[in-house]
Design a protein around this motif. Structure first.
Motif, PDB file in Angstrom:
ATOM      1  N   PRO A 146      58.696  65.561 -33.876  1.00  0.00           N
ATOM      2  CA  PRO A 146      59.379  65.755 -35.156  1.00  0.00           C
ATOM      3  C   PRO A 146      58.360  66.052 -36.255  1.00  0.00           C
ATOM      4  CG  PRO A 146      59.148  63.416 -34.687  1.00  0.00           C
ATOM      5  CD  PRO A 146      58.493  64.150 -33.544  1.00  0.00           C
ATOM      6  N   SER A 147      58.733  66.884 -37.211  1.00  0.00           N
ATOM      7  CA  SER A 147      57.851  67.138 -38.351  1.00  0.00           C
ATOM      8  C   SER A 147      58.606  66.904 -39.650  1.00  0.00           C
ATOM      9  CB  SER A 147      57.287  68.558 -38.299  1.00  0.00           C
ATOM     10  OG  SER A 147      56.297  68.711 -39.310  1.00  0.00           O
ATOM     11  N   PRO A 148      58.692  65.628 -40.061  1.00  0.00           N
ATOM     12  CA  PRO A 148      59.433  65.304 -41.288  1.00  0.00           C
ATOM     13  C   PRO A 148      58.908  66.073 -42.497  1.00  0.00           C
ATOM     14  CG  PRO A 148      58.511  63.302 -40.255  1.00  0.00           C
ATOM     15  CD  PRO A 148      58.138  64.447 -39.391  1.00  0.00           C
ATOM     16  N   SER A 149      57.611  66.299 -42.589  1.00  0.00           N
ATOM     17  CA  SER A 149      57.067  67.005 -43.764  1.00  0.00           C
ATOM     18  C   SER A 149      57.589  68.426 -43.850  1.00  0.00           C
ATOM     19  CB  SER A 149      55.545  67.053 -43.713  1.00  0.00           C
ATOM     20  OG  SER A 149      55.020  65.781 -43.499  1.00  0.00           O
ATOM     21  N   LEU A 150      57.898  69.029 -42.717  1.00  0.00           N
ATOM     22  CA  LEU A 150      58.472  70.373 -42.728  1.00  0.00           C
ATOM     23  C   LEU A 150      59.997  70.312 -42.690  1.00  0.00           C
ATOM     24  CD1 LEU A 150      56.037  72.261 -40.306  1.00  0.00           C
ATOM     25  CD2 LEU A 150      56.402  72.793 -42.730  1.00  0.00           C
ATOM     26  N   GLY A 151      60.540  69.107 -42.683  1.00  0.00           N
ATOM     27  CA  GLY A 151      61.988  68.950 -42.623  1.00  0.00           C
ATOM     28  C   GLY A 151      62.565  69.403 -41.289  1.00  0.00           C
TER      29      GLY A 151
END
Lengths: 398, 398
Positions: free
Chosen positions: B155-160
């Motif tokens: 998952p990449s929360p910073s990239l949404g």
């Protein structure tokens, strides 16, 4: 920034300054295949060509006479040349499926340079595109959790090989948890390799989607290489950059089936598997169906789920390990004394192996061995194997 | 068995009865490319073609005038037609390397149907073959223990984004032991993706060989996707079967660098990594060199090894995250206050980014920041990036 934009422009002019290899080219803005308004259009820029044809898996087949009798050939259509040197052909969108095609330019078969999506079947590449619908919905990559696919090397002492490769699918969540999982061993056909099911078979998409929908149990899927003399996909082991062929050494002479416990031992010691019959399945297409039949019969206490997809029954060749194929009726008697929960046979009604499968089912019937049978249209082809996998997986481990 | 052999014969007759897809064909026994007696011969069956050319990365280049100035083009040679309709061209074996080529048939670029070995660079495929020698010896698959290569989702929360993919190489022995390993983050260039280094870059072979020779430390190598708007290789995420392009959204505007900790967090929580600066390296080619420069400068306590291969320095575009690129001199001052053990810059003397790299080195020199510099011949091309990786890996984590 100006220099950078110029370079982008150079790229657009089909040149190779920044493109990452000196032979790189750019086919410009041509879209092919283009799916629009229930049609599909194929296009090829070939201003100097005299004749361009497109061949697909959904055009009406033709039948041609050969020295070996009449054979069915894929259908082709002549493309039309536009003023800009672009040849094109538009046709009604075919039924939902993974569809394949290629071009013929002045008699030479070639791929579509506008479509990077291609699949290799033995030594032949073909372009593909997907048409969405009920039948094919699980063949698409969807916005669902994805499993991990790994190229894994294991030793096979029975084959005298230090290194062989398998593809291993672990379901989404595997790495985060401590849960143990059932295992499906999924075997390819003659001329195939450990990549066949994940590429031509769309097995990863089918698994991801069925598991996300709650229709299939989360499971580990092991896709080994069934050519006993190969370490891995051609090109990925030493001195192996040869042209892949349909027939390979050590494929249907017993040594692979004999060595199959090497695969299971590795998997059960390296993954969080549930190590009992109720949590093991084996299935394969064509030669892989043959392998599944004999592996499950020779190790009768191992698999509660057996899937024979267009299986090449009775095709064994000679060798020291053919004891694997002897006394099948006795072996089946042992296997069915504690019968598998689901013994599954599927075949297309136009398959050249149809009659062999009829006879095998008659053998099972004579003894009253229970199995499930699915007959589809079509022949010995991937569209059937994808369908069988998609329909069979929900029945496992339940 | 007789029926089976007939079917094999049918296959040899280029027909599709048993071949696994209806459009499958067989190009027969034609060998191309054939390496023999210090020559290589290219062959293509094209009885109806008027003109066939072969283009390679080792023929003398030509220069052509374009609206944007003079540009270097890959060299081509006209092939000769034999009586059997087979066109061929023989040339002295080129220097040891991974060499690429393609054909032009009546003006249309095409791949060699006799050679299944091909590589995709952005939207263009090319055939390849390997010539063995000192320079290329680690580009071959050798009889050595192999690492595992896995397609892993994180998952990449910073990239949404809930799901992005990376390729992860774990060295031979990883699965059997409990040892912890250093990590190299290896980044691709513009138009590339998480497959670029393992395919065009031969990174897996280079790693396997250097580790087996004891020249490189066993390490985990993470190859992420550096296009911030892409989940994965085109075709392997939802609705992504478009034509890959050189320029992608969210590549050089800061969001990827900003999100890089998402990758590190996942790797360090899912693999047996050694989580300190001395055991982390980051390197990349072209745009990946740019990313490596700015990621290491923005996270100055993270990487003791930084590799800029033909780096696209000063190429940033605009956006809300361009703070990543601001105040570089200040950031470098912080980074070099506790200097990386090895800051490595490599570039070809014909690279269009050469001058930018000169200026960047001048900046480092002005401040007395230590770095290692390797200048090779050649330009912005994979043969240089393979070489830089092969030469740099032995210097890591020592």
């Amino acid at each position: 920034m100006k220099q950078f934009l110029s370079l982008v422009a150079v790229c657009i002019f089909s040149l190779s300054a920044w493109a990452q290899e000196t032979v790189a080219v750019n086919t410009g803005d041509l879209i092919s295949p283009e799916v629009k308004n229930q049609t599909v259009t194929f296009r090829l820029l070939a201003p100097e060509a005299r004749e361009v044809w497109v061949e697909t898996d959904f055009f009406e087949k033709s039948r041609q006479q050969t020295p070996l009798g009449e054979v069915e050939m894929a259908g082709r259509q002549r493309m039309e040349k536009g003023e800009n040197g672009v040849w094109s052909y538009t046709v009604a969108l075919p039924a939902p499926e993974l569809h394949t095609y290629c071009f013929y330019v002045d008699g030479v078969r070639m791929l579509d340079p506008s479509n990077v999506y291609m699949l290799r079947d033995i030594a032949t590449y073909m372009n593909y595109f997907l048409v969405d619908g009920a039948l094919s919905e699980n063949y698409f990559v969807r916005e669902v959790p994805h499993g991990t696919v790994a190229k894994v090397w294991y030793p096979s002492p029975s084959l005298g090989m230090e290194r062989r490769r398998m593809m291993v699918y672990t379901p989404a969540g595997y790495e985060e948890g401590t849960k143990r999982y059932p295992v499906l061993y999924l075997l390819h056909g003659a001329g195939g390799d450990e990549n066949a099911w994940s590429e031509l078979g769309r097995a990863v998409q089918i698994l991801d989607n069925l598991i996300a929908q709650g229709k299939a149990e989360p499971m580990i899927v092991v896709m080994p290489n069934g050519n006993g003399a190969q370490q891995a996909v051609p090109g990925e082991y030493p001195n192996s950059m040869y042209k892949p062929s349909f027939m390979n050494p050590k494929t249907m002479e017993g040594s692979y089936e004999k060595a199959f416990p090497d695969i299971m031992n590795f998997v059960e010691s390296h993954y969080r598997t549930i190590n009992d019959k109720a949590h093991r399945a084996i299935a394969g297409l064509s030669m892989g169906g043959f392998h599944s039949l004999y592996i499950s019969a020779n190790y009768p206490d191992k698999f509660d789920y057996v899937g024979l997809f267009s299986a090449a029954i009775n095709r064994e060749s000679k060798g020291e390990n053919t004891y694997i194929y002897k006394n099948l009726e006795e072996k089946l008697a042992t296997q069915f004394a504690a019968a598998p929960k689901l013994y599954f046979i599927a075949i297309g009604n136009a398959d050249f192996l149809y009659q062999d499968n009829v006879e095998f089912r008659q053998l099972l019937d004579r003894h009253g061995y229970k199995y499930e049978y699915a007959e589809t249209d079509g022949g010995h082809e991937w569209r059937n194997w994808r369908k069988y996998l998609n329909n069979w997986l929900p029945k496992l481990f339940k």
